[in-house]
Write a protein that holds these residues in place. Structure first.
Motif, short mmCIF file in Angstrom:
data_model
loop_
_atom_site.label_atom_id
_atom_site.label_comp_id
_atom_site.label_asym_id
_atom_site.label_seq_id
_atom_site.Cartn_x
_atom_site.Cartn_y
_atom_site.Cartn_z
N SER A 2 0.82 -1.20 0.00
CA SER A 2 0.00 0.00 0.00
C SER A 2 0.86 1.27 0.00
O SER A 2 1.86 1.34 0.72
CB SER A 2 -0.91 0.01 1.23
OG SER A 2 -1.62 1.22 1.32
N ARG B 30 -0.92 4.26 0.28
CA ARG B 30 -1.83 5.25 0.83
C ARG B 30 -1.16 6.02 1.96
O ARG B 30 -0.43 5.44 2.77
CB ARG B 30 -3.11 4.59 1.36
CG ARG B 30 -4.00 3.97 0.28
CD ARG B 30 -5.30 3.50 0.88
NE ARG B 30 -5.06 2.57 1.98
CZ ARG B 30 -6.02 2.15 2.82
NH1 ARG B 30 -7.25 2.63 2.69
NH2 ARG B 30 -5.73 1.30 3.78
N LEU B 31 -1.39 7.32 2.00
CA LEU B 31 -0.72 8.17 2.98
C LEU B 31 -1.02 7.71 4.40
O LEU B 31 -0.12 7.68 5.25
CB LEU B 31 -1.17 9.62 2.80
CG LEU B 31 -0.54 10.64 3.77
CD1 LEU B 31 0.97 10.66 3.62
CD2 LEU B 31 -1.13 12.03 3.52
N ARG B 32 -2.25 7.32 4.66
CA ARG B 32 -2.62 6.90 6.00
C ARG B 32 -1.85 5.64 6.42
O ARG B 32 -1.36 5.54 7.56
CB ARG B 32 -4.12 6.62 6.07
CG ARG B 32 -4.61 6.19 7.45
CD ARG B 32 -6.11 5.99 7.45
NE ARG B 32 -6.58 5.55 8.76
CZ ARG B 32 -7.85 5.30 9.06
NH1 ARG B 32 -8.79 5.46 8.13
NH2 ARG B 32 -8.19 4.90 10.27
N THR B 33 -1.70 4.70 5.50
CA THR B 33 -0.97 3.48 5.80
C THR B 33 0.51 3.75 6.03
O THR B 33 1.13 3.21 6.95
CB THR B 33 -1.13 2.47 4.65
OG1 THR B 33 -2.53 2.23 4.41
CG2 THR B 33 -0.46 1.15 4.99
N LEU C 236 1.89 6.63 7.01
CA LEU C 236 2.04 7.35 8.28
C LEU C 236 1.88 6.40 9.47
O LEU C 236 2.58 6.54 10.47
CB LEU C 236 1.00 8.48 8.37
CG LEU C 236 1.23 9.67 7.43
CD1 LEU C 236 0.09 10.67 7.58
CD2 LEU C 236 2.57 10.33 7.72
N ASN C 237 0.96 5.45 9.33
CA ASN C 237 0.78 4.46 10.38
C ASN C 237 2.07 3.66 10.58
O ASN C 237 2.50 3.42 11.72
CB ASN C 237 -0.37 3.52 10.00
CG ASN C 237 -0.72 2.55 11.12
OD1 ASN C 237 -0.58 2.87 12.29
ND2 ASN C 237 -1.17 1.37 10.75
N SER C 238 2.72 3.28 9.48
CA SER C 238 3.98 2.54 9.57
C SER C 238 5.08 3.41 10.18
O SER C 238 5.92 2.93 10.97
CB SER C 238 4.42 2.06 8.19
OG SER C 238 3.50 1.13 7.65
N HIS D 227 6.21 -1.87 7.23
CA HIS D 227 5.32 -1.48 6.13
C HIS D 227 5.14 -2.57 5.08
O HIS D 227 4.05 -2.72 4.53
CB HIS D 227 5.86 -0.22 5.46
CG HIS D 227 4.90 0.39 4.48
ND1 HIS D 227 3.67 0.89 4.87
CD2 HIS D 227 4.96 0.55 3.13
CE1 HIS D 227 3.03 1.35 3.81
NE2 HIS D 227 3.79 1.14 2.74
N GLN E 179 2.44 -5.01 7.81
CA GLN E 179 1.18 -4.28 7.68
C GLN E 179 0.06 -5.24 7.28
O GLN E 179 0.16 -5.93 6.27
CB GLN E 179 1.29 -3.17 6.62
CG GLN E 179 1.80 -1.86 7.16
CD GLN E 179 0.78 -1.18 8.09
OE1 GLN E 179 -0.35 -1.62 8.20
NE2 GLN E 179 1.21 -0.13 8.74
N SER F 235 -2.67 -4.66 5.88
CA SER F 235 -3.31 -4.32 4.61
C SER F 235 -2.48 -4.72 3.41
O SER F 235 -2.99 -4.79 2.30
CB SER F 235 -3.56 -2.80 4.56
OG SER F 235 -2.33 -2.09 4.63
#
Length: 334
Positions: A23, A25-28, A30-32, A280, A284, A286
Motif C-alpha cells: 500500500s 496510501r498516505l494513512r498506511t 504514516l501508520n507505519s 510497512h 502491515q 493491509s
C-alpha cells in the motif's frame, strides 16, 4: 482453479508481497512511520539499560549458568569450510519449516535450496566490508567462523513464527562471525554501518527485481529452478531485512553496539529504515505477508518489544535494589 503440480511455489514465496502489492496510501505509510518511531523508542532505552547492567555484573550473570572462562580452540580452515557448508544446508532445511506446506517433495527441496543460497549470500555480504578491510590493511583475509549459538536463534525464530502464526515468519540470516585483528571502535562501527547499508540496498533491489521471476514461477508448469530462484530471491529480501533489524539491536554481542559507539545518528538511520521496511512491507495487515493471517500481528510484535523493555527494567532493578554483597561473595565469583 486448483491444479496439481509436482513443483510449485511454497507458502513462503507466495506470502512475500511484490512492490505492486504494498500500500502507498498516505494513512498506511504514516501508520507505519508512527509504529516504527515507537519501536525505536521502545528499543533504545531498554537496550542501553540492559547493556550497562550486564557489563557491570557480567561475571555474576555467567555464573548463573555455570559458565567459566572459555579457552580458545584452533580450528583448521578445511574444518571451518565444512562446518560452514553444513550449517548453511542445515539452516535452509530448518527455515523451510517456516512454510506450512514444507515436506518431502520437490517443491520443498526447491525452497530449501533457495533458502540455503540466500543464507550463504547474506552471511558473506554482511561480512564483506570486514573481509576487504582486513585484506587491504593487514594483507590477509579475515576468516569466517561458524557460530553454533545462532542455531538456537534459528530454532527460536521458527518456533516463534509457528506459535504466532506468522507467514512465512522470521528468517534470521547471520550464521557466521569473523576472526580478524582487533580494530578501533570507530573502524568497526563504520564497517558495520557499511555492511548494514549494503544489506538494505541489496534486499530492496532484490525485492524489486523479483517481480518477473515470481510471475514466471506462478505459471502452470514452472520448472524446478524457476521455483528455487523465486524462493531464493524472496529469502534474500526477507533475510536481509530481518538480519538488519536483529543485528542492529544495540545489545551486547550484537552488531548494533558497534554502530552506536561510532555514530548514534547512523544507527538510528539504518535501524529505523530497516524497521520501517519490515513494518510497512512485511507486517502491515493491509499489504504485508501477515495480511494472510491475523489483522493484529503488528501489535504482537510491539508487545514483544514492550516485554523486552519490562524485562530490562526488572533486570536492572534486581542489581540496583538488592542488598550489597560482602567481599567474600565478590571473591567467590572470580
Amino acid at each position: 482453479m486448483v491444479t496439481h503440480a509436482s513443483v510449485h511455489r511454497s507458502a513462503f514465496a507466495t506470502s512475500v508481497p511484490g512492490p505492486g502489492q504494498v500500500s502507498t496510501r498516505l494513512r498506511t505509510v504514516l501508520n507505519s512511520v508512527l509504529i516504527t518511531a515507537g519501536l525505536v523508542l521502545l528499543i533504545v532505552f531498554p537496550a542501553d539499560l540492559f547493556n550497562a547492567t550486564l557489563d557491570e555484573n557480567y561475571d555474576e550473570v555467567r555464573s548463573w549458568f555455570g559458565l567459566g572462562p572459555r579457552s580458545p580452540k584452533t580450528i583448521r580452515p578445511l574444518q571451518q569450510a565444512l562446518a560452514l557448508t553444513g550449517f548453511i544446508a542445515f539452516g535452509g532445511v530448518l527455515y523451510g519449516f517456516l512454510s506450512p506446506d514444507f515436506g518431502p517433495n520437490q517443491s520443498s527441496l526447491a525452497l530449501a535450496l533457495g533458502l540455503s543460497v540466500a543464507l550463504a549470500l547474506i552471511t558473506i555480504v554482511f561480512r564483506l566490508p570486514f573481509l576487504l578491510h582486513s585484506k587491504q590493511h593487514h594483507g590477509e583475509w579475515a576468516r569466517l567462523k561458524v557460530l553454533p549459538g545462532t542455531a538456537l536463534m534459528a530454532v527460536a525464530c521458527v518456533a516463534l513464527s509457528r506459535l504466532l502464526n506468522f507467514q512465512p515468519g522470521y528468517l534470521y540470516g547471520l550464521i557466521a562471525g569473523l576472526e580478524f585483528r582487533r580494530e578501533a571502535d570507530d573502524t568497526t562501527g563504520r564497517l558495520t554501518s557499511l555492511a548494514a547499508l549494503t544489506i538494505l540496498i541489496i534486499g530492496l533491489a532484490t525485492w524489486a527485481a523479483r517481480a518477473p521471476i515470481a510471475a514466471a514461477a506462478a505459471r502452470e508448469g514452472a520448472g524446478f529452478w524457476v521455483v528455487a530462484i523465486d524462493a531464493c530471491l524472496a529469502a534474500i529480501f526477507v533475510a536481509g531485512l530481518t538480519t538488519l533489524v536483529f543485528s542492529l539491536i544495540p545489545l551486547r554481542f550484537l552488531e548494533g553496539t558497534k554502530v552506536t559507539k561510532w555514530s548514534r545518528a547512523a544507527w538510528v538511520g539504518l535501524f529505523a529504515s530497516g524497521l520501517f521496511a519490515c513494518v510497512h512491507i512485511l507486517l502491515q495487515p493491509s499489504s504485508g505477508y501477515v495480511g494472510h493471517t491475523q489483522s493484529n500481528q503488528k501489535w504482537v510484535v510491539i508487545a514483544l518489544f514492550v516485554g523486552f523493555g519490562l524485562f530490562s527494567i526488572a533486570f536492572w532493578a534486581y542489581f540496583r535494589f538488592r542488598p550489597a554483597r560482602t567481599p567474600t561473595e565478590h571473591a567467590a565469583l572470580r
